[in-house]
Design an enzyme around this catalytic site. Structure first.
Site, PDB file in Angstrom:
ATOM      1  N   PRO A  65       0.791  -1.227   0.000  1.00  0.00           N
ATOM      2  CA  PRO A  65       0.000   0.000   0.000  1.00  0.00           C
ATOM      3  C   PRO A  65       0.821   1.273   0.000  1.00  0.00           C
ATOM      4  CG  PRO A  65      -0.101  -1.064   2.146  1.00  0.00           C
ATOM      5  CD  PRO A  65       0.572  -2.014   1.214  1.00  0.00           C
ATOM      6  N   ASN A  66       0.328   2.210  -0.760  1.00  0.00           N
ATOM      7  CA  ASN A  66       0.846   3.577  -0.886  1.00  0.00           C
ATOM      8  C   ASN A  66       2.146   3.680  -1.678  1.00  0.00           C
ATOM      9  OD1 ASN A  66      -1.292   4.844   0.632  1.00  0.00           O
ATOM     10  ND2 ASN A  66      -0.398   3.831   2.408  1.00  0.00           N
ATOM     11  N   ARG A 103       4.815  11.073  -2.520  1.00  0.00           N
ATOM     12  CA  ARG A 103       4.600  10.886  -1.082  1.00  0.00           C
ATOM     13  C   ARG A 103       5.893  11.054  -0.305  1.00  0.00           C
ATOM     14  NH1 ARG A 103       4.186   5.106   1.748  1.00  0.00           N
ATOM     15  NH2 ARG A 103       3.861   5.830   3.873  1.00  0.00           N
ATOM     16  N   TYR A 134      11.110   8.867   0.951  1.00  0.00           N
ATOM     17  CA  TYR A 134      11.030   7.894  -0.133  1.00  0.00           C
ATOM     18  C   TYR A 134      11.640   8.354  -1.449  1.00  0.00           C
ATOM     19  CZ  TYR A 134       7.794   5.715   3.119  1.00  0.00           C
ATOM     20  OH  TYR A 134       7.236   5.144   4.229  1.00  0.00           O
ATOM     21  N   ASN A 188       7.955  -5.718  -0.883  1.00  0.00           N
ATOM     22  CA  ASN A 188       7.875  -4.580   0.019  1.00  0.00           C
ATOM     23  C   ASN A 188       6.417  -4.520   0.458  1.00  0.00           C
ATOM     24  OD1 ASN A 188       7.712  -2.131   1.336  1.00  0.00           O
ATOM     25  ND2 ASN A 188       9.074  -1.080  -0.082  1.00  0.00           N
ATOM     26  N   ALA A 195       3.139  -0.813   4.760  1.00  0.00           N
ATOM     27  CA  ALA A 195       2.506  -0.802   6.080  1.00  0.00           C
ATOM     28  C   ALA A 195       1.979  -2.178   6.491  1.00  0.00           C
ATOM     29  CB  ALA A 195       1.372   0.220   6.106  1.00  0.00           C
ATOM     30  N   HIS A 238       3.845  -4.539   8.980  1.00  0.00           N
ATOM     31  CA  HIS A 238       3.761  -4.364  10.425  1.00  0.00           C
ATOM     32  C   HIS A 238       2.393  -4.716  11.001  1.00  0.00           C
ATOM     33  CE1 HIS A 238       7.309  -2.186   9.273  1.00  0.00           C
ATOM     34  NE2 HIS A 238       6.573  -1.350   8.575  1.00  0.00           N
ATOM     35  N   ASP A 283       1.613 -15.094   6.681  1.00  0.00           N
ATOM     36  CA  ASP A 283       1.219 -16.478   6.422  1.00  0.00           C
ATOM     37  C   ASP A 283       1.358 -16.824   4.944  1.00  0.00           C
ATOM     38  OD1 ASP A 283       0.646 -16.863   9.104  1.00  0.00           O
ATOM     39  OD2 ASP A 283      -1.540 -16.770   8.853  1.00  0.00           O
ATOM     40  N   GLU A 289      12.423  -9.653   1.700  1.00  0.00           N
ATOM     41  CA  GLU A 289      11.677  -8.497   2.184  1.00  0.00           C
ATOM     42  C   GLU A 289      12.547  -7.253   2.028  1.00  0.00           C
ATOM     43  OE1 GLU A 289      10.038  -6.772   6.468  1.00  0.00           O
ATOM     44  OE2 GLU A 289      10.498  -8.910   6.304  1.00  0.00           O
ATOM     45  N   HIS A 320      12.642  -2.769   2.227  1.00  0.00           N
ATOM     46  CA  HIS A 320      12.029  -1.501   2.615  1.00  0.00           C
ATOM     47  C   HIS A 320      12.936  -0.382   2.146  1.00  0.00           C
ATOM     48  CE1 HIS A 320       8.929  -3.437   4.924  1.00  0.00           C
ATOM     49  NE2 HIS A 320       9.864  -4.248   5.384  1.00  0.00           N
ATOM     50  N   ILE A 321      12.346   0.654   1.624  1.00  0.00           N
ATOM     51  CA  ILE A 321      13.094   1.797   1.097  1.00  0.00           C
ATOM     52  C   ILE A 321      13.745   2.565   2.243  1.00  0.00           C
ATOM     53  CG2 ILE A 321      12.851   3.990  -0.139  1.00  0.00           C
ATOM     54  CD1 ILE A 321      10.467   2.560  -1.658  1.00  0.00           C
ATOM     55  N   SER A 322      12.990   2.793   3.297  1.00  0.00           N
ATOM     56  CA  SER A 322      13.533   3.524   4.448  1.00  0.00           C
ATOM     57  C   SER A 322      14.077   2.527   5.472  1.00  0.00           C
ATOM     58  CB  SER A 322      12.444   4.386   5.093  1.00  0.00           C
ATOM     59  OG  SER A 322      11.446   3.564   5.682  1.00  0.00           O
ATOM     60  N   ARG A 330      12.607   4.580  12.396  1.00  0.00           N
ATOM     61  CA  ARG A 330      11.311   5.273  12.331  1.00  0.00           C
ATOM     62  C   ARG A 330      10.465   4.934  13.550  1.00  0.00           C
ATOM     63  NH1 ARG A 330       8.865   4.801   6.592  1.00  0.00           N
ATOM     64  NH2 ARG A 330       7.631   6.517   7.421  1.00  0.00           N
ATOM     65  N   ARG A 386       6.954   0.320  13.419  1.00  0.00           N
ATOM     66  CA  ARG A 386       7.602  -0.160  12.197  1.00  0.00           C
ATOM     67  C   ARG A 386       8.780  -1.093  12.486  1.00  0.00           C
ATOM     68  NH1 ARG A 386       5.398   2.900   7.955  1.00  0.00           N
ATOM     69  NH2 ARG A 386       4.699   4.960   8.605  1.00  0.00           N
TER      70      ARG A 386
END
Length: 144
Positions: free
Chosen positions: A9-10, A17, A22, A71, A74, A77, A84, A95, A97-99, A104, A108
């Site tokens: 998402p997002n 954003r 990001y 990725n 949200a 978390h 699953d 997995e 993540h950009i940040s 953070r 997170r």
């Protein structure tokens, strides 16, 4: 090698954003660069803001891809279901993540995906995706 990149998402809002976190590049533009950099690898990309669609895409990927770069954004978390789904497939999932999620907010710092992932790459910006793909290719080369 066939690798599927799945964004949660997002992440369709990259480039607009929170550019201080990001960056200012869209993922579609970055994906074009990835395809150019990894010409000998079949890369596919999927993004959804809907948890169930991400789970279904992971299930589908198990049938036709060698690995997934995920990725979960949200949902990383919050989603036991997404974790699953990663556990239920036999292909490796990295997995990303950009940040740096550990720099953070506290919520997170926990991932429902990490336990089932082959590895985790956080905090290298969009380069996190390159690092994941490079790992898949390195392992393929070592097993050949």
């Amino acid at each position: 090698m066939k690798i599927l990149i799945i964004n949660g998402p997002n992440l369709n809002m990259l480039g607009k954003r929170e550019p201080e976190i990001y960056g200012s590049e869209t993922f579609e533009d970055y994906f074009t660069q990835l395809q150019f950099r990894f010409k000998d690898t079949e890369l596919s990309y999927y993004q959804s803001n809907i948890e169930g669609e991400l789970i279904s895409k992971l299930h589908e990927a198990n049938e036709s891809f060698d690995g997934v770069v995920l990725n979960g954004a949200a949902y990383t978390h919050t989603s036991v279901g997404l974790g699953d789904a990663v556990a239920s497939i036999s292909i490796p999932v990295i997995e990303v993540h950009i940040s740096n999620t550990f720099a953070r907010e506290e919520f997170r710092h926990h991932s429902y995906l990490s336990k089932y992932a082959k590895g985790i790459i956080v905090g290298f910006g969009l380069k996190s995706y390159d690092l994941a793909i490079e790992n898949f290719l390195m392992e393929q080369k070592q097993s050949s």
